[in-house]
Motif scaffolding. Structure first.
Motif, short mmCIF file in Angstrom:
data_model
loop_
_atom_site.label_atom_id
_atom_site.label_comp_id
_atom_site.label_asym_id
_atom_site.label_seq_id
_atom_site.Cartn_x
_atom_site.Cartn_y
_atom_site.Cartn_z
N ALA A 177 0.72 10.20 -10.13
CA ALA A 177 1.35 9.83 -11.40
C ALA A 177 2.36 8.71 -11.19
N VAL A 178 3.10 8.77 -10.09
CA VAL A 178 4.03 7.69 -9.77
C VAL A 178 3.28 6.40 -9.51
N ALA A 179 2.22 6.48 -8.72
CA ALA A 179 1.44 5.28 -8.40
C ALA A 179 0.86 4.63 -9.66
N ALA A 180 0.46 5.45 -10.61
CA ALA A 180 -0.09 4.91 -11.86
C ALA A 180 0.95 4.11 -12.63
N ARG A 181 2.22 4.48 -12.46
CA ARG A 181 3.29 3.74 -13.14
C ARG A 181 3.77 2.55 -12.32
N VAL A 182 3.89 2.72 -11.01
CA VAL A 182 4.41 1.66 -10.14
C VAL A 182 3.39 0.56 -9.92
N ARG A 183 2.10 0.91 -9.88
CA ARG A 183 1.00 -0.04 -9.68
C ARG A 183 1.12 -0.81 -8.36
N PRO A 184 1.12 -0.11 -7.23
CA PRO A 184 1.04 -0.83 -5.95
C PRO A 184 -0.31 -1.54 -5.86
N ASP A 185 -0.48 -2.37 -4.85
CA ASP A 185 -1.75 -3.07 -4.70
C ASP A 185 -2.89 -2.12 -4.37
N ARG A 186 -2.57 -1.05 -3.68
CA ARG A 186 -3.58 -0.02 -3.41
C ARG A 186 -2.87 1.27 -3.02
N GLU B 138 0.85 -1.18 0.00
CA GLU B 138 0.00 0.00 0.00
C GLU B 138 0.89 1.23 0.00
N LEU B 139 0.70 2.10 -0.97
CA LEU B 139 1.50 3.31 -1.12
C LEU B 139 0.70 4.52 -0.65
N ALA B 140 1.26 5.26 0.29
CA ALA B 140 0.61 6.49 0.77
C ALA B 140 0.93 7.62 -0.19
N VAL B 141 -0.11 8.32 -0.64
CA VAL B 141 0.03 9.40 -1.64
C VAL B 141 -0.75 10.60 -1.15
N GLN B 142 -0.18 11.80 -1.37
CA GLN B 142 -0.86 13.02 -0.92
C GLN B 142 -0.97 14.10 -1.99
N ASP B 143 -0.49 13.82 -3.22
CA ASP B 143 -0.52 14.87 -4.24
C ASP B 143 -0.63 14.27 -5.63
N ALA B 144 -0.83 15.14 -6.61
CA ALA B 144 -0.99 14.69 -8.00
C ALA B 144 0.28 14.04 -8.52
N ALA B 145 1.45 14.57 -8.13
CA ALA B 145 2.70 13.96 -8.57
C ALA B 145 2.82 12.54 -8.05
N GLY B 146 2.42 12.32 -6.83
CA GLY B 146 2.44 10.97 -6.26
C GLY B 146 1.48 10.04 -6.97
N LYS C 24 8.91 8.32 0.38
CA LYS C 24 8.92 9.75 0.08
C LYS C 24 10.32 10.30 -0.21
N ARG C 25 10.28 11.38 -0.97
CA ARG C 25 11.45 12.24 -1.18
C ARG C 25 11.04 13.66 -0.85
N GLU C 26 12.02 14.48 -0.52
CA GLU C 26 11.75 15.85 -0.10
C GLU C 26 11.90 16.81 -1.27
N VAL C 27 10.96 17.73 -1.37
CA VAL C 27 11.02 18.81 -2.36
C VAL C 27 11.20 20.11 -1.60
N PRO D 149 13.29 28.63 3.02
CA PRO D 149 13.11 27.30 2.43
C PRO D 149 11.88 26.60 2.99
N ALA D 150 11.07 26.04 2.13
CA ALA D 150 9.88 25.29 2.53
C ALA D 150 10.00 23.89 1.95
N ARG D 151 9.69 22.90 2.75
CA ARG D 151 9.88 21.51 2.34
C ARG D 151 8.56 20.76 2.39
N TYR D 152 8.35 19.92 1.40
CA TYR D 152 7.23 19.01 1.44
C TYR D 152 7.66 17.69 0.81
N ALA D 153 6.87 16.66 1.06
CA ALA D 153 7.24 15.32 0.58
C ALA D 153 6.32 14.89 -0.55
N THR D 154 6.88 14.14 -1.47
CA THR D 154 6.10 13.47 -2.50
C THR D 154 6.71 12.09 -2.69
#
Length: 242
Positions: A15-24, A5-13, A199-202, A218-223
């Motif tokens: 797009a990654v999930a659509a390519r990686v295809r986790p179980d959910r 199960e991949l935790a996702v919080q944004d549109a970029a995530g 996650k990676r930091e942006v 500097p402001a940091r968020y994860a994707t």
């Protein structure tokens, strides 16, 4: 095979999930706070990936002792998510140091046949084994847990005991600090699934402060880091675990 199960919080995530295809996908917002309920538009975008989506329903950051207004929001948000084509909802609530059984019953009755996951509010409880039994009896599909520790890797023996106790009644999903480096060890405890943000930091630059949590500078968020998500998926696909 242990599910991913991949935790996702944004549109970029997404797009990654659509390519990686986790179980959910577990979909949320504000992952740095433990996650809160995502927007309807983000939920619709997640459903469009074709990966089964489980929406976190958490009305605010902080603890899990909710008042009546919070509970009404949880039930309403769960009902709304169910209408957007999700596969399940992720909830949690405590009452007097125990599972908020009435909240679980209300959500379970609201979302019909959708899966219900009880999130890491579970790790705040004193009797994890007893709470697992109770949640199984309430019709919860799975429990997300770090075994009562801050990180799942610190509680492998407890995760193994919970997985054995769960049997076929309820799934145990390990989460909290899951990486490609420890995914194999955690899967070997016999849990049904691993939950990871990969996650990676942006880093961006804010010209002015946007509140006490976001000063100027500097402001940091994860994707989602695609390489790490792929690595976790590949470890689990390699047959680690029960």
């Amino acid at each position: 095979m242990t599910a991913f199960e991949l935790a996702v919080q944004d549109a970029a995530g997404l797009a990654v999930a659509a390519r990686v295809r986790p179980d959910r996908i577990e979909l949320c917002a504000a992952l740095s706070t433990g996650g809160v309920t995502p927007s309807p538009a983000l939920t619709e975008a997640a459903v469009a990936t074709g990966v089964p989506v489980h929406v976190l329903v958490r009305p605010r950051e902080g603890g899990f002792d909710y008042d009546d207004a919070d509970r009404e929001l949880i039930v309403a948000d769960a009902r709304h998510a169910a209408g957007l084509g999700v596969a399940g909802v992720v909830i949690g609530g405590l009452a007097g140091g125990a599972v908020d059984a009435e909240l679980v019953r209300r959500v379970r009755g609201t979302v019909g046949d959708l899966e219900v996951t009880f999130h890491r509010a579970f790790d705040m409880l004193g009797d994890l084994a007893g709470a697992l039994d109770e949640l199984a009896g309430l019709g919860v599909t799975r429990v997300l847990t770090s075994g009562g520790a801050s990180r799942a890797a610190e509680a492998a023996p407890m995760l193994r005991r919970l997985a054995e106790r769960a049997g076929d009644r309820i799934q145990v999903m390990a989460g909290g600090g899951v990486t490609s480096a420890n995914a194999g060890e955690l899967a070997a405890t016999g849990v049904a699934a691993l939950h990871a943000s990969a996650k990676r930091e942006v880093v961006e630059h804010l010209a002015v402060a946007l509140g006490s949590a976001a000063p100027a500078g500097p402001a940091r968020y994860a994707t989602v880091d695609e390489a790490e998500a792929l690595a976790i998926r590949d470890v689990l696909a390699g047959g680690a675990g029960a």
